[in-house]
Design a protein around this motif. Structure first.
Motif, short mmCIF file in Angstrom:
data_model
loop_
_atom_site.label_atom_id
_atom_site.label_comp_id
_atom_site.label_asym_id
_atom_site.label_seq_id
_atom_site.Cartn_x
_atom_site.Cartn_y
_atom_site.Cartn_z
N GLU A 180 0.85 -1.18 0.00
CA GLU A 180 0.00 0.00 0.00
C GLU A 180 0.89 1.23 0.00
N ALA A 181 0.34 2.33 -0.49
CA ALA A 181 1.10 3.58 -0.54
C ALA A 181 1.34 4.11 0.87
N ASP A 185 4.93 4.31 -2.96
CA ASP A 185 4.32 3.00 -3.19
C ASP A 185 5.45 1.98 -3.32
#
Length: 222
Positions: free
Chosen positions: A33-34, A129
């Motif tokens: 996930e970012a 990311d």
């Protein structure tokens, strides 16, 4: 007719097991996930991740310039290996990407620094990311190259997830063995140092008694 029903039930059961295993593996293997980073106006913000050897790493980063789009903030990016080797370096950029395959196990560090004295006095926000291993794999390309789709593709993903989990467990086992070896060596050295310290104290005490005895004999006190 019975044989067809059995085959149909077996297919449904197999598909259910595959979906269940995929769900479990998704819980075990972290999904990339970012990460949102707040970079101060003066200073550096770093992100580190412990990665084993021979793992693909792929990352995209970009600076958010919503408050001052006319004066976009730029950053300097540096990515280093556990032994300090420079893997990626970029200056005065608002976005970029880095990709590499790890050649050594340990903590990989990505540092972001705001360039100069820029408009946002409170710093900027950067999106990172960061993907490793299975998360960095391009499954669309794999599907096209090997001409697989549907359940077969999901089985392939499940297989790769299982291999990733197995390799990660082996890596953790090796790290635990290395740490135990270091701990045992440290305990052994501490034990020898304690014995040597005790021996030195005994020798010093004997020498002090011998010196005091001679001193008192000289003074004819004993």
């Amino acid at each position: 007719m019975m044989a067809r029903n059995c085959d149909s039930r077996a297919g449904v059961t197999a598909l259910s097991l595959i979906l269940l295993c995929l769900t479990i593996s998704n819980n075990i293997v972290p999904v990339a996930e970012a990460i949102w980073l707040s970079i101060p106006n003066s200073g550096t913000k770093c992100v580190s991740e412990e990665i084993q050897n021979d793992v693909v790493v792929l990352a995209d980063y970009y600076v958010l310039n919503e408050e001052h789009p006319e004066h976009p903030a730029t950053v300097t990016v540096r990515v280093t290996s556990p032994y300090g080797n420079n893997l990626h370096h970029n200056e005065n950029v608002t976005h970029g990407q880095f990709a590499f395959t790890t050649s050594e196990g340990g903590n990989y560090l990505a540092c972001f620094t705001l360039d100069g004295h820029q408009e946002p006095a409170t710093g900027v926000t950067l999106s990172l990311d960061w993907k490793t291993g299975i998360a960095a794999k391009d499954w669309d390309s794999v599907a096209k190259k090997e001409k697989i789709e549907g359940v077969e593709l999901e089985v392939r993903k499940l297989k790769d997830h299982a291999e990733a989990i197995h390799n990660n467990l082996l890596y953790l086992k090796q790290r635990e063995a290395d740490m135990r070896e270091v701990s045992e060596k440290t305990n052994s050295r501490v034990a020898w140092f304690s014995i040597m310290s005790l021996g030195v104290c005994i020798v010093v005490s004997v020498l002090q008694l011998w010196h005091l005895k001679r001193y008192f004999q000289k003074k004819k006190l004993i």
